[in-house]
Design a protein around this motif. Structure first.
Motif, PDB file in Angstrom:
ATOM      1  N   GLN A   1      41.896 -21.857 -32.810  1.00 20.00           N
ATOM      2  CA  GLN A   1      41.107 -22.088 -34.013  1.00 20.00           C
ATOM      3  C   GLN A   1      41.208 -23.544 -34.466  1.00 20.00           C
ATOM      4  OE1 GLN A   1      41.551 -19.303 -37.199  1.00 20.00           O
ATOM      5  NE2 GLN A   1      41.246 -17.500 -35.904  1.00 20.00           N
ATOM      6  N   LEU A   2      42.378 -24.131 -34.279  1.00 15.48           N
ATOM      7  CA  LEU A   2      42.505 -25.558 -34.602  1.00 15.48           C
ATOM      8  C   LEU A   2      41.618 -26.388 -33.684  1.00 15.48           C
ATOM      9  CD1 LEU A   2      46.341 -26.047 -35.276  1.00 15.48           C
ATOM     10  CD2 LEU A   2      44.493 -25.745 -36.932  1.00 15.48           C
TER      11      LEU A   2
ATOM     12  N   ASP B   1      38.863 -25.458 -32.287  1.00 15.81           N
ATOM     13  CA  ASP B   1      37.478 -25.260 -32.706  1.00 15.81           C
ATOM     14  C   ASP B   1      37.145 -26.105 -33.932  1.00 15.81           C
ATOM     15  OD1 ASP B   1      37.439 -21.681 -31.941  1.00 15.81           O
ATOM     16  OD2 ASP B   1      37.148 -23.452 -30.672  1.00 15.81           O
ATOM     17  N   LEU B   2      38.098 -26.222 -34.843  1.00 19.16           N
ATOM     18  CA  LEU B   2      37.880 -27.010 -36.059  1.00 19.16           C
ATOM     19  C   LEU B   2      37.775 -28.496 -35.784  1.00 19.16           C
ATOM     20  CD1 LEU B   2      40.187 -25.528 -38.858  1.00 19.16           C
ATOM     21  CD2 LEU B   2      37.723 -25.940 -39.021  1.00 19.16           C
ATOM     22  N   TYR B   3      38.600 -28.981 -34.867  1.00 24.99           N
ATOM     23  CA  TYR B   3      38.753 -30.433 -34.717  1.00 24.99           C
ATOM     24  C   TYR B   3      38.264 -30.954 -33.374  1.00 24.99           C
ATOM     25  CZ  TYR B   3      41.414 -29.977 -38.980  1.00 24.99           C
ATOM     26  OH  TYR B   3      41.779 -29.715 -40.278  1.00 24.99           O
TER      27      TYR B   3
ATOM     28  N   ALA C   1      40.095 -29.930 -44.059  1.00 23.84           N
ATOM     29  CA  ALA C   1      39.322 -28.700 -43.865  1.00 23.84           C
ATOM     30  C   ALA C   1      40.136 -27.500 -44.282  1.00 23.84           C
ATOM     31  CB  ALA C   1      38.914 -28.567 -42.391  1.00 23.84           C
ATOM     32  N   THR C   2      39.441 -26.379 -44.358  1.00 26.00           N
ATOM     33  CA  THR C   2      40.069 -25.083 -44.580  1.00 26.00           C
ATOM     34  C   THR C   2      39.874 -24.255 -43.331  1.00 26.00           C
ATOM     35  OG1 THR C   2      39.585 -25.182 -46.932  1.00 26.00           O
ATOM     36  CG2 THR C   2      40.095 -23.022 -46.013  1.00 26.00           C
ATOM     37  N   ALA C   3      40.949 -23.665 -42.833  1.00 26.71           N
ATOM     38  CA  ALA C   3      40.860 -22.907 -41.590  1.00 26.71           C
ATOM     39  C   ALA C   3      40.110 -21.610 -41.799  1.00 26.71           C
ATOM     40  CB  ALA C   3      42.260 -22.605 -41.071  1.00 26.71           C
ATOM     41  N   PRO C   4      39.422 -21.125 -40.769  1.00 32.74           N
ATOM     42  CA  PRO C   4      38.822 -19.796 -40.851  1.00 32.74           C
ATOM     43  C   PRO C   4      39.909 -18.742 -40.868  1.00 32.74           C
ATOM     44  CG  PRO C   4      38.681 -20.663 -38.612  1.00 32.74           C
ATOM     45  CD  PRO C   4      39.196 -21.773 -39.474  1.00 32.74           C
TER      46      PRO C   4
ATOM     47  N   LEU D   1      44.827 -29.940 -43.285  1.00 34.85           N
ATOM     48  CA  LEU D   1      44.275 -28.598 -43.388  1.00 34.85           C
ATOM     49  C   LEU D   1      44.927 -27.875 -44.558  1.00 34.85           C
ATOM     50  CD1 LEU D   1      42.371 -26.623 -41.868  1.00 34.85           C
ATOM     51  CD2 LEU D   1      44.353 -25.873 -40.547  1.00 34.85           C
TER      52      LEU D   1
END
Length: 527
Positions: free
Chosen positions: A508-509, A511-513, A521-524, A493
């Motif tokens: 949030q992690l 949700d991303l993965y 990826a780039t975090a929101p 990330l």
């Protein structure tokens, strides 16, 4: 020579100690085709109890076991528990320093280790704090063979028997395990085991005739507790060293197994067997199968119920106690429920301690089975209390009928295959790699394991994300972590979602993965 009767009279036995008197030839344990009767088992238990007392151990002292599933588990733990001692089971997959910490923290005066575990400690050069160390096979230097534990001592039950307890270790947010310590030395072994029998009765287990399949690690509180409870009922334990789906099915048929404790990962593996094998195996002897340890998908549970029938019970529990129990019929009527606790036994509270209305999320507080404290951690002990209720941080809700549903696991705990994995511990192991600038560890839902461990890493300048680095990081993790703790996936990330105060936003992690494919990826934005 048979052990002396631990109680007066020859009434119906209420625990393993008494079965050795009223029915000494009844088979207690079966492993690798070798049978051990109750008379033989408790004879060995009494030898060890008498030896432990002669070594100077007194009520409240500690004996630790660092071994794979083995009949020695019951010989040593039952010996400790009839002379007022704590028995501490140590995860057999831990690294040497991890096991050493528990031995030292618990103050264990005696350590019994399996062949691989004793060799591991010896090779690592760790000097365990235990004064007396015994190895189940060839003993390393400065260790004694396990056969010497109890040798030459009388097989009669020790005088002035008094109940001890299991002191399991459970981790906190720091990742350092803490012992869950209950009072000992205040009641008879018969009184203590009666509570275990009452607990089994809540799952419909009451008959003295039965066969229990042990297919989960005994260093976990739940499978060990259910297996030992079945032994006290008078059941024969069929012991597996590790879970093998085909062998589990074969032994259910071969030994006419009536009950077992499993986790959802086991269900997944059983259902993954070829249809012809599943259909050809007779599992009609099963009467009760209990499961917990990880979230169980509703679809998976329905498939198991369709196969084995309405014999599958579920519960929510922890080393600290059982929270709720769902019978097969209750679960069928309320899919996903963990059961309907007795009035007042469970409350859903917000962060201010205000009880929440139906279908409103909050922390699950419950009445612990017995009072306890976290060994050496008064702050943690106090933090999980609210009056006479305790919590382990699980989030959930009660519906209008009082049925409990869980929404998230305790804090950030990951449950993979029924084992507890604490993100902070994995993060601490990975952050020392020169490529790692920041790291967050999460659990991602998985059909087989319940959850898998995923490490999300922000790289230092000069390092490139890719499979080569993943392999290098995996190798690095192997030097510091037990196998079940190591990440199954490593993701990269560019920017981490942290609050201005530095708190990692794990949700949030997640949700991303939540998907299976590795990616960079780039975090929101965290705001």
């Amino acid at each position: 020579m048979q052990p002396t009767n631990p109680s007066s009279g020859n009434d119906a036995a209420r625990n393993a100690y008494q079965w050795a008197v009223v029915d000494p030839d009844r088979v207690a344990l079966i492993q690798h085709e070798e049978e051990t009767t109750f008379g033989e088992l408790i004879g060995r238990v009494n030898l060890i109890s008498n030896h432990l007392r002669d070594l100077g151990l007194e009520a409240g002292d500690v004996v630790a076991g660092f071994m794979d599933n083995d009949p020695a588990y019951w010989a040593v733990s039952l010996a400790a528990q009839q002379v007022g001692l704590y028995y501490v089971p140590i995860n057999s997959h831990l690294k040497a320093d991890e096991a050493e910490y528990i031995v030292a923290n618990s103050g264990a005066k005696v350590l019994v280790a399996g062949p691989a575990q004793a060799a591991l400690l010896h090779a690592a050069g760790t000097a365990t704090g235990a004064v007396h160390r015994y190895a189940l096979a060839e003993a390393p230097p400065d260790w004694m063979p396990y056969a010497e534990l109890g040798r030459g001592y009388p097989p009669a039950a020790p005088e002035n028997r008094v109940a001890g307890a299991i002191m399991g270790y459970t981790s906190g947010t720091t990742g350092r395990p803490k012992g869950v310590k209950r009072q000992v030395g205040q009641e008879s072994p018969e009184a203590a085991t009666q509570r275990t029998l009452d607990m089994l009765g809540s799952f419909g287990l009451a008959s003295s005739n039965g066969v229990h399949l042990v297919c989960s690690p005994l260093y976990h509180a739940a499978p060990a507790g259910f297996a030992t409870g079945a032994l006290h009922l008078g059941h024969t334990l069929v012991i597996h060293t590790k879970f093998d789906a085909a062998q589990v099915l074969a032994d259910i048929e071969r030994h006419s197994v009536t009950n077992s404790h499993m986790v959802p990962t086991h269900f997944h593996r059983l259902l993954s067997l070829p249809e012809e094998i599943r259909q050809a195996t007779d599992t009609s002897s099963l009467e009760v199968v209990v499961h917990a340890g990880a979230p169980c998908p509703v679809s998976l549970k329905r498939r198991m119920l369709a196969w084995w029938g309405p014999i599958i019970w579920e519960y929510l529990g922890a080393t600290e106690g059982i929270v709720a129990i769902a019978s097969p019929s209750e679960w069928a009527a309320h899919p996903g429920t963990l059961g309907r606790p007795a009035a007042g036994a469970v409350q859903i509270l917000d962060e201010l301690g205000v009880e929440q209305p139906a279908r409103t999320s909050g922390r699950i507080f419950f009445k612990s089975t017995m009072p306890f404290e976290y060994l050496g951690d008064a702050e943690k002990t106090e933090a999980n209390r609210f009056g006479d209720l305790v919590t382990v941080g699980d989030l959930g809700l009660l519906d209008e009928e009082g049925y409990l549903f869980m929404q998230d696991r305790r804090n950030d705990l990951i449950l993979s295959g029924g084992a507890n994995v604490y993100p902070a511990e994995v993060e601490q192991a990975l952050i020392d790699h020169p490529a790692v600038s920041d790291v967050g560890v999460i659990g991602v839902d998985d059909d087989e394991w319940g959850q898998v461990v995923v490490a999300v890493i922000q790289l230092n300048p000069g390092f490139s994300a890719g499979d080569d680095l993943r392999a290098e990081l995996d190798g690095f993790a192997r030097t510091a972590l037990g196998s079940y703790k190591r990440p199954k996936r490593i993701e990269f990330l560019e920017e981490f979602p942290r609050t201005p105060s530095g708190k990692l936003l794990r949700r949030q992690l997640r949700d991303l993965y939540s998907s299976a494919a590795p990616r960079t990826a780039t975090a929101p934005s965290p705001l």
